[in-house]
Design a protein around this motif. Structure first.
Motif, PDB file in Angstrom:
ATOM      1  N   GLY A  37       0.774  -1.414   0.082  1.00 23.60           N
ATOM      2  CA  GLY A  37      -0.064   0.000  -0.100  1.00 23.60           C
ATOM      3  C   GLY A  37       0.868   1.147  -0.015  1.00 23.60           C
ATOM      4  N   VAL A  38       2.130   1.245  -0.347  1.00 26.66           N
ATOM      5  CA  VAL A  38       2.888   2.460  -0.536  1.00 26.66           C
ATOM      6  C   VAL A  38       2.677   3.217  -1.766  1.00 26.66           C
ATOM      7  N   SER A  39       2.330   4.270  -1.693  1.00 28.81           N
ATOM      8  CA  SER A  39       1.909   5.256  -2.903  1.00 28.81           C
ATOM      9  C   SER A  39       3.417   5.612  -3.611  1.00 28.81           C
ATOM     10  N   ILE A  40       3.590   5.579  -4.729  1.00 30.17           N
ATOM     11  CA  ILE A  40       4.767   5.602  -5.670  1.00 30.17           C
ATOM     12  C   ILE A  40       4.424   6.279  -6.994  1.00 30.17           C
ATOM     13  N   SER A  41       5.112   7.326  -7.044  1.00 33.87           N
ATOM     14  CA  SER A  41       4.799   7.996  -8.285  1.00 33.87           C
ATOM     15  C   SER A  41       6.022   9.013  -8.709  1.00 33.87           C
ATOM     16  N   ILE A  42       5.877   9.548 -10.048  1.00 31.69           N
ATOM     17  CA  ILE A  42       6.783  10.493 -10.647  1.00 31.69           C
ATOM     18  C   ILE A  42       6.303  11.971 -10.000  1.00 31.69           C
ATOM     19  N   LYS A  43       7.223  12.765  -9.432  1.00 33.42           N
ATOM     20  CA  LYS A  43       6.792  14.071  -8.902  1.00 33.42           C
ATOM     21  C   LYS A  43       6.232  15.050  -9.871  1.00 33.42           C
ATOM     22  N   ASN A  44       5.367  15.623  -9.658  1.00 33.99           N
ATOM     23  CA  ASN A  44       4.867  16.733 -10.704  1.00 33.99           C
ATOM     24  C   ASN A  44       4.067  16.050 -12.019  1.00 33.99           C
ATOM     25  N   SER A  45       3.808  14.688 -11.904  1.00 31.81           N
ATOM     26  CA  SER A  45       3.155  13.989 -12.903  1.00 31.81           C
ATOM     27  C   SER A  45       1.929  13.219 -12.357  1.00 31.81           C
ATOM     28  N   SER A  61       5.693   4.955 -17.064  1.00 32.21           N
ATOM     29  CA  SER A  61       5.603   6.585 -17.115  1.00 32.21           C
ATOM     30  C   SER A  61       5.873   7.208 -18.486  1.00 32.21           C
ATOM     31  N   PHE A  62       5.170   8.122 -18.853  1.00 34.61           N
ATOM     32  CA  PHE A  62       5.214   8.840 -19.927  1.00 34.61           C
ATOM     33  C   PHE A  62       6.072  10.005 -20.067  1.00 34.61           C
ATOM     34  N   GLU A  63       6.808  10.351 -18.824  1.00 27.52           N
ATOM     35  CA  GLU A  63       7.657  11.423 -18.635  1.00 27.52           C
ATOM     36  C   GLU A  63       9.106  10.827 -19.334  1.00 27.52           C
ATOM     37  N   LYS A  64      10.014  11.873 -19.493  1.00 25.37           N
ATOM     38  CA  LYS A  64      11.330  11.536 -19.919  1.00 25.37           C
ATOM     39  C   LYS A  64      12.408  12.317 -19.184  1.00 25.37           C
ATOM     40  N   GLY A  65      13.656  11.877 -19.275  1.00 19.97           N
ATOM     41  CA  GLY A  65      14.784  12.719 -18.686  1.00 19.97           C
ATOM     42  C   GLY A  65      14.892  12.338 -17.175  1.00 19.97           C
ATOM     43  N   GLU A  66      15.727  13.058 -16.603  1.00 19.80           N
ATOM     44  CA  GLU A  66      15.893  13.160 -15.156  1.00 19.80           C
ATOM     45  C   GLU A  66      14.464  13.452 -14.443  1.00 19.80           C
ATOM     46  N   GLN A  67      14.062  12.413 -13.506  1.00 24.67           N
ATOM     47  CA  GLN A  67      12.801  13.001 -12.718  1.00 24.67           C
ATOM     48  C   GLN A  67      13.238  12.352 -11.161  1.00 24.67           C
ATOM     49  N   SER A  80      12.195  10.204  -1.345  1.00 24.94           N
ATOM     50  CA  SER A  80      12.343  10.174  -2.911  1.00 24.94           C
ATOM     51  C   SER A  80      13.556   9.856  -3.295  1.00 24.94           C
ATOM     52  N   THR A  81      13.740   9.527  -4.591  1.00 25.70           N
ATOM     53  CA  THR A  81      15.057   9.286  -5.215  1.00 25.70           C
ATOM     54  C   THR A  81      15.119   9.706  -6.463  1.00 25.70           C
ATOM     55  N   LYS A  82      16.179   9.926  -7.178  1.00 30.95           N
ATOM     56  CA  LYS A  82      16.386  10.370  -8.654  1.00 30.95           C
ATOM     57  C   LYS A  82      16.455   9.474  -9.449  1.00 30.95           C
ATOM     58  N   ILE A  83      15.760   9.201 -10.728  1.00 30.33           N
ATOM     59  CA  ILE A  83      15.758   8.460 -11.685  1.00 30.33           C
ATOM     60  C   ILE A  83      15.885   8.915 -12.999  1.00 30.33           C
ATOM     61  N   VAL A  84      16.313   8.134 -13.837  1.00 26.79           N
ATOM     62  CA  VAL A  84      16.559   8.723 -15.424  1.00 26.79           C
ATOM     63  C   VAL A  84      15.371   7.829 -16.142  1.00 26.79           C
ATOM     64  N   LEU A  85      14.552   8.596 -16.786  1.00 28.34           N
ATOM     65  CA  LEU A  85      13.581   7.943 -17.762  1.00 28.34           C
ATOM     66  C   LEU A  85      13.798   8.036 -19.332  1.00 28.34           C
ATOM     67  N   ASP A  86      14.573   7.016 -19.819  1.00 28.46           N
ATOM     68  CA  ASP A  86      14.953   6.692 -21.244  1.00 28.46           C
ATOM     69  C   ASP A  86      14.300   5.697 -21.991  1.00 28.46           C
ATOM     70  N   GLY A  87      13.292   5.269 -21.576  1.00 28.53           N
ATOM     71  CA  GLY A  87      12.532   3.978 -22.195  1.00 28.53           C
ATOM     72  C   GLY A  87      13.239   2.649 -21.918  1.00 28.53           C
ATOM     73  N   GLN A  88      14.023   2.643 -21.015  1.00 27.44           N
ATOM     74  CA  GLN A  88      14.721   1.521 -20.545  1.00 27.44           C
ATOM     75  C   GLN A  88      14.108   0.889 -19.259  1.00 27.44           C
ATOM     76  N   LEU A  89      13.998  -0.457 -18.892  1.00 24.26           N
ATOM     77  CA  LEU A  89      13.475  -0.898 -17.572  1.00 24.26           C
ATOM     78  C   LEU A  89      14.402  -0.223 -16.535  1.00 24.26           C
ATOM     79  N   ILE A  90      13.546   0.047 -15.502  1.00 22.13           N
ATOM     80  CA  ILE A  90      14.225   0.634 -14.131  1.00 22.13           C
ATOM     81  C   ILE A  90      13.888  -0.352 -13.046  1.00 22.13           C
ATOM     82  N   GLN A  91      14.747  -1.200 -12.427  1.00 22.74           N
ATOM     83  CA  GLN A  91      14.322  -1.918 -11.308  1.00 22.74           C
ATOM     84  C   GLN A  91      14.986  -1.192  -9.860  1.00 22.74           C
TER      85      GLN A  91
END
Length: 701
Positions: A37-45, A61-67, A80-91
């Motif tokens: 039940g933890v809420s997990i999301s991309i900030k400001n999206s 996520s439909f967002e791109k780049g550093e989020q 929170s933690t910083k991630i990079v969205l580039d279309g590749q799987l993130i685990q």
């Protein structure tokens, strides 16, 4: 079973084809325990999800780049933690630390049952309502299995702790609903207008409710609507009483729902012998439109519009002439609700809302034509200031315009009232184990030309990890009923004073509550010799509640018991007496079990209540006779399957299976020589429904 809705609808399915990044992982606490039940999301999206029962999560996520990926949960902090969205799987492997907040702190519980995704005092949620045997997905019928309520098979409404049905009010997203029930049929209870699946949270207060709400002497039922649906889905319902359709369309940051239904009770009522002499069995048709828009990461706009019409006619017995009197009714109901909420900075939250309704009844009583129109408009604004970790201060105001017009064979009368209110309430956490709620509400009625000031006070002390004591005191005011206001302007507010003490213990899968109360009534409306506010009364008693979802695998059951001692002198009563809705003892046993191998859900509800008082005009004492003991055993079965590959529930219910001959009182002729028992329209009723959901993989073979 979560899609068991009697009012359903349809529309188009719309999707998206943007480039996406798949994000998945697992989340634990600082002790390496998996967190559901933890809420997990991309900030400001608007992209995110919640972790499942094993702490795992996956979303696109439909967002791109550093989020920034943000995550939080009730009872835990925010991280929170910083991630990079580039279309590749993130685990990911995330950790969330526990901290002091409302989950492990004491809560106000005196007089109040709450059910939602965010409240720890969960008692009845929407699924509970749908699966409670005998309720048939009606919120008000399900609440009659809770302590403090009375069986109400012959009248609309909730009778709570010695209060009349008119003393319980219902609120939709904070706004008063003037006509929450379908058309009243003589000496029969009607269903509520709203599906339980519209709401994510339900608060049923049997007394001592918040200063944010007013105009209810006994009880407040507070319904909070759902936010955006998770996905685009379609619902189809085929029932013995009619059919319906519903379409939820989920966009990226908004949703649209459109629904429609048609109900015809003639086929169902023809199966079993009816006590009611129907001429035209009830038929109805209606539709709903909902639009929801997540305006920002914290803002939400909601709109709800509903329209329905119904018709029925029947014959009633004239005990004086031993003939039949015709009765008919045509009802048109419109209801709309708009609300908006958002945070301003880090310490303020605003809630604003507007609602409007118009309910028209027209028909025939014997040879007389009658008409009745109820209108209500309300605007409300509340600002909440967050102080420290848990304490809050609420201030707000609301305006309510209430209007009724009546006609009888061409003669007309009406009234119009503007009720202006202001309120302030603070939840003050003196420690993690001690909280005080202090509130004050003031109202002014233009029609009555009167004002009131109502103080409210609640205290709660945490006695153990799962247990606490609560106390509540409050004064509550309510306008006289419309039927009196339209006849007299020389009336004042009615008043009730509540005193309550409560102990509750809520552990893993188990809930125990015991509550004692005393209510003092003053300024109740009397109609004899003229309209006045000389009525008074009292109600006192004890309520017990036990629910267990832990002891037996796949079994959920609860037991509720109420003891009530009440008397009042009001309406046309010649003296102080127990009213007809005051059964001294009420017991409910609700049982539910899921059989996984059979993919079936079975439920049963047994209710018993001591005889209700009624007045025999031939007796010496007023209201001194009692009906026989009320009993009802209802059962239901839900079978989970698939139709053309779509999630489907086949639902069957039987009310009053043994055929107990219940009586709710007696009608007498004017001379008192003839009488007729007030009974349910049939000894038992059977309901069968097929509910199909398209686009949701909730159930998999």
């Amino acid at each position: 079973m979560k899609k068991l809705i009697l009012v359903l609808s349809f529309n188009l399915i719309i999707g998206f084809s943007y480039a996406q990044t798949l994000i998945s992982g697992i989340i634990k606490d600082n002790k390496s325990k998996l967190l559901p039940g933890v809420s997990i999301s991309i900030k400001n999206s608007y992209d995110g999800t919640s972790s499942d029962s094993t702490g795992k999560f996956t979303f696109k996520s439909f967002e791109k780049g550093e989020q920034w990926l943000v995550f939080s949960a009730i009872g835990f902090g925010f991280d929170s933690t910083k991630i990079v969205l580039d279309g590749q799987l993130i685990q990911l492997s995330l950790t969330l630390k526990e901290q002091l907040n409302e989950l492990n702190a004491v809560v106000i519980s005196a007089g109040t049952f709450e059910a939602s995704d965010t409240k720890k005092g969960v008692v009845l949620n929407s699924l509970d309502v749908a699966t409670t045997a005998g309720a048939e997905a009606d919120v008000f019928a399900a609440l009659q299995t809770l302590p403090g309520t009375q069986p109400a098979a012959s009248e609309n409404g909730l009778f709570v702790r010695g209060g009349a049905a008119s003393e319980t009010n219902t609120y939709f997203d904070g706004m008063l609903i003037k006509n929450p029930f379908n058309t009243q049929v003589p000496e029969q209870a009607s269903r509520g207008r709203f599906s339980p699946f519209l709401f994510k949270g339900t608060t049923f207060s049997a007394g001592g409710y918040s200063a944010v709400y007013g105009q209810a002497l006994s009880s407040a039922l507070i319904l909070e609507s759902k936010d955006l649906p998770a996905k685009t889905v379609s619902d189809i319902s085929l029932m013995t009483v009619g059919a319906g359709f519903n379409q939820d369309i989920r966009f990226k940051n908004s949703s649209l729902s459109i629904g429609g239904n048609y109900i015809n009770l003639k086929p169902a009522l023809s199966v079993f012998k009816q006590q009611t002499d129907w001429v035209n069995e009830p038929t109805s048709a209606g539709g709903t439109i909902q639009y929801k828009w997540k305006t920002s990461n914290t803002g939400m706009f909601k709109s709800y519009v509903e329209y329905s019409k119904s018709d029925l006619s029947l014959n009633t017995n004239n005990l004086d002439s031993q003939t039949k009197n015709p009765f008919s009714n045509g009802n048109h109901n419109f209801y709309s609700n708009l609300s908006y909420q958002d945070y301003i900075g880090s310490n303020w939250k605003i809630n604003t809302a507007f609602s409007a309704s118009n309910n028209q009844d027209n028909g025939l009583i014997n040879i007389n034509q009658y008409g009745r129109t109820d209108r209500l408009a309300q605007a409300k604004a509340t600002a909440t200031r967050y102080i420290g970790t848990l304490s809050t201060l609420k201030i707000g105001t609301d305006w309510l315009n209430s209007n009724r017009e009546e006609s009888w064979d061409g003669l007309k009368r009406d009234y119009n009232d503007n009720l202006n209110s202001a309120y302030a309430e603070g939840d003050i956490f003196l420690s993690q184990n001690l909280v005080a709620r202090v509130g004050l509400r003031g109202e002014y009625s233009s029609y009555l030309g009167a004002a009131n000031v109502a103080p409210r006070l609640s205290l709660a002390y945490k006695t153990g990890k799962f247990s606490q004591l609560s106390f509540a005191y409050g004064e509550f005011f309510q306008n006289p009923e419309d039927q009196y206001l339209v006849q007299s302007k020389q009336l004042d507010f009615q008043k009730a004073t509540h005193y309550m003490a409560n102990f509750q213990k809520i552990g893993s899968g188990q809930t125990f509550r015991v509550e004692a109360y005393y209510k003092k009534y003053a300024d109740l409306v009397k109609t004899n010799p003229t309209f006045n506010n000389n009525g008074f009364g009292y109600a006192k008693g004890v309520d017990l509640f036990w629910r267990d979802k832990k002891t037996f695998k796949g079994v959920d059951y609860w037991v509720s018991y109420s003891y009530l001692d009440t008397k009042r002198d009001f309406q046309n009563y010649p003296t102080l007496a127990t009213p007809h809705f005051g059964a001294k003892h009420c017991l409910n046993i609700v049982y539910k079990q899921f059989f996984s191998k059979l993919k079936s859900y079975v439920g049963a509800t047994y209710s018993v209540a001591s005889g209700r008082p009624f007045n025999n005009p031939n007796a010496v004492e007023f209201m001194n006779e009692r009906t026989k003991t009320f009993q009802n055993l209802s059962v239901n079965v839900s079978y989970l399957t698939r139709v053309f590959g779509n999630y489907t529930v086949l639902y069957t219910s039987v009310s009053n299976l043994p055929g107990f001959r219940n009586e709710f009182g007696y009608r007498y002729s004017q001379n008192g020589n003839n009488r007729q028992a007030i009974e349910p329209p049939a000894l038992r009723n059977v309901f069968v429904g097929l509910f199909i959901t398209i686009g949701d993989d909730t159930y998999k073979n």
